[in-house]
Design a protein around this motif. Structure first.
Motif, PDB file in Angstrom:
ATOM      1  N   LYS A 107       0.816  29.657   8.027  1.00 53.05           N
ATOM      2  CA  LYS A 107      -0.189  28.757   7.455  1.00 53.05           C
ATOM      3  C   LYS A 107      -1.594  29.296   7.683  1.00 53.05           C
ATOM      4  N   TRP A 108      -1.867  29.697   8.915  1.00 49.06           N
ATOM      5  CA  TRP A 108      -3.207  30.186   9.227  1.00 49.06           C
ATOM      6  C   TRP A 108      -3.469  31.525   8.560  1.00 49.06           C
ATOM      7  N   LYS A 109      -2.470  32.365   8.490  1.00 45.47           N
ATOM      8  CA  LYS A 109      -2.611  33.675   7.850  1.00 45.47           C
ATOM      9  C   LYS A 109      -3.063  33.525   6.403  1.00 45.47           C
ATOM     10  N   LYS A 176      -0.265  21.163   1.075  1.00 49.16           N
ATOM     11  CA  LYS A 176       0.384  20.862  -0.187  1.00 49.16           C
ATOM     12  C   LYS A 176       0.632  22.157  -0.963  1.00 49.16           C
ATOM     13  N   GLY A 177       1.838  22.336  -1.451  1.00 47.24           N
ATOM     14  CA  GLY A 177       2.173  23.531  -2.213  1.00 47.24           C
ATOM     15  C   GLY A 177       2.628  24.694  -1.357  1.00 47.24           C
ATOM     16  N   ALA A 178       2.815  24.457  -0.059  1.00 54.08           N
ATOM     17  CA  ALA A 178       3.253  25.529   0.837  1.00 54.08           C
ATOM     18  C   ALA A 178       4.642  26.016   0.444  1.00 54.08           C
ATOM     19  N   LYS A 179       4.853  27.322   0.520  1.00 55.11           N
ATOM     20  CA  LYS A 179       6.148  27.897   0.190  1.00 55.11           C
ATOM     21  C   LYS A 179       7.082  27.829   1.393  1.00 55.11           C
TER      22      LYS A 179
END
Length: 361
Positions: A107-109, A176-179
């Motif tokens: 997430k942070w990357k 939202k929309g994270a894979k």
């Protein structure tokens, strides 16, 4: 920052730091050990100090929090694939250090990569950066937007509630929309944090755990937010709209050189050379100073010290007319002193009212 006069010279800056993008595995391993081992030892020392005095625990916890910040810099380099040559090794160490610093690796990357690609771009704000409004945007905003912005920009909120909101709440949920890969990374981080904290509570008791971990968490979070804040929030920073925005200009003009005492520079993993990092994120943190020293133009970057960095607390709005960050007071002052070109000079003269005793009330 005193910049070269043409785009070619600006572009050549990137080439000057390219030799320092080389990853030195021995240096990375050395940094891993001289960061994580002291972190564990100091945390345990803070726990042992509870039997002596909590006034002894606090300073030990503050020093420990410095090593948490240094651990985050390792995590940060892993996200840029600049700590190890192996992508897998960066992901494994990045996930482990992400658990320690409470930050999910994937997430942070992703959000941080967007930050690098859009930093100082007025038309692409909102991901991985501080909330910045222009003077005109603030003037045209609703009451509640202004209130939220002032609340967000209040130092007590940013550095007091900020660590809790960001590290304990925001990073626990996927965007939202994270894979799938990003979601799994967040789940692994969350489960690992719970398991680690549960183990420590079982070993030393939850009261002792809270007494040690709470100040370590708070001070490291506050330092982390402060470092990120001051390295982009200075008076003559850089912001442009998309059509005029330049990646290189954003790096060398929109990021500062935070000149710290050597010990603090070491603890913060040289991230004070932020202009070099933004120019080339592939430079490992232990090579940032070398890259800075090798390029005379980079040495002319906007330099801030601990004392001068405190001024950043007053900078709240981007003034497009002066190309600078200003305070709320500056905005009001400029608004009142701005000449009204639609009014005849004679009509613009001040009206002198008789003294009635109401003046100043």
């Amino acid at each position: 920052m005193a910049q070269p006069n043409n785009t070619n010279n600006l572009s050549s800056l990137k080439k000057t730091v390219t030799p320092y993008e080389k990853i030195e595995t021995k240096s990375s391993i050395r940094q891993m050990f001289n960061t994580l081992v002291p972190l564990v030892v100091l945390w345990y020392a803070a726990y042992l100090s509870l039997s002596v005095s909590y006034w002894l625990t606090i300073p030990i916890a503050i020093v420990t929090s410095g090593f948490v910040v240094r651990t985050f810099i390792i995590f940060h380099d892993c996200c840029h694939q600049s700590f190890f040559k192996s992508r897998r090794a960066n992901e494994i160490l990045g996930t482990i250090t992400g658990v320690i610093t409470l930050v999910p690796y994937q997430k942070w990357k992703i959000s941080h990569s967007i930050h690098h690609a859009t930093s100082s771009n007025l038309d692409k704000r909102g991901t991985g950066d501080m909330w910045v409004l222009t003077v005109d945007e603030y003037a045209e905003a609703s009451f509640w937007t202004r209130f939220a912005y002032r609340f967000y920009r209040n130092p007590l909120v940013m550095f007091g509630l900020g660590p809790i909101f960001i590290f304990l709440l925001t990073y626990r949920f996927n965007r939202k929309g994270a894979k799938r890969k990003e979601k799994i990374s967040t789940y692994i981080t969350n489960v690992s944090i719970v398991a680690l904290y549960a183990l420590l509570c079982w070993l030393i008791g939850w009261q002792a755990f809270v007494l040690v971990q709470a100040p370590v968490f708070f001070f490291s979070g506050m330092m982390g937010i402060w470092m990120f804040y001051v390295q982009h929030q200075f008076e003559d920073t850089y912001f442009e709209h998309d059509e005029e925005w330049s990646y290189i200009n954003a790096a060398v003009e929109g990021s500062s050189y935070y000149k710290l005492p050597k010990m603090l520079q070491w603890i913060t993993g040289n991230i004070g050379f932020h202009h070099v990092h933004h120019l080339s994120p592939k430079v490992p943190n232990y090579n940032l100073e070398k890259a800075h020293d090798a390029s005379p133009p980079l040495q002319k970057a906007t330099t801030i010290t601990i004392r001068t960095s405190l001024k950043a607390l007053n900078f709240r709005l981007w003034d497009e007319s002066s190309k600078s960050l200003i305070s709320f007071k500056d905005m009001k002052r400029r608004k009142h002193t701005k000449p009204n070109t639609d009014t005849p000079a004679s009509a613009a003269e001040p009206i002198h009212l008789p003294k009635t005793g109401l003046q100043g009330k």
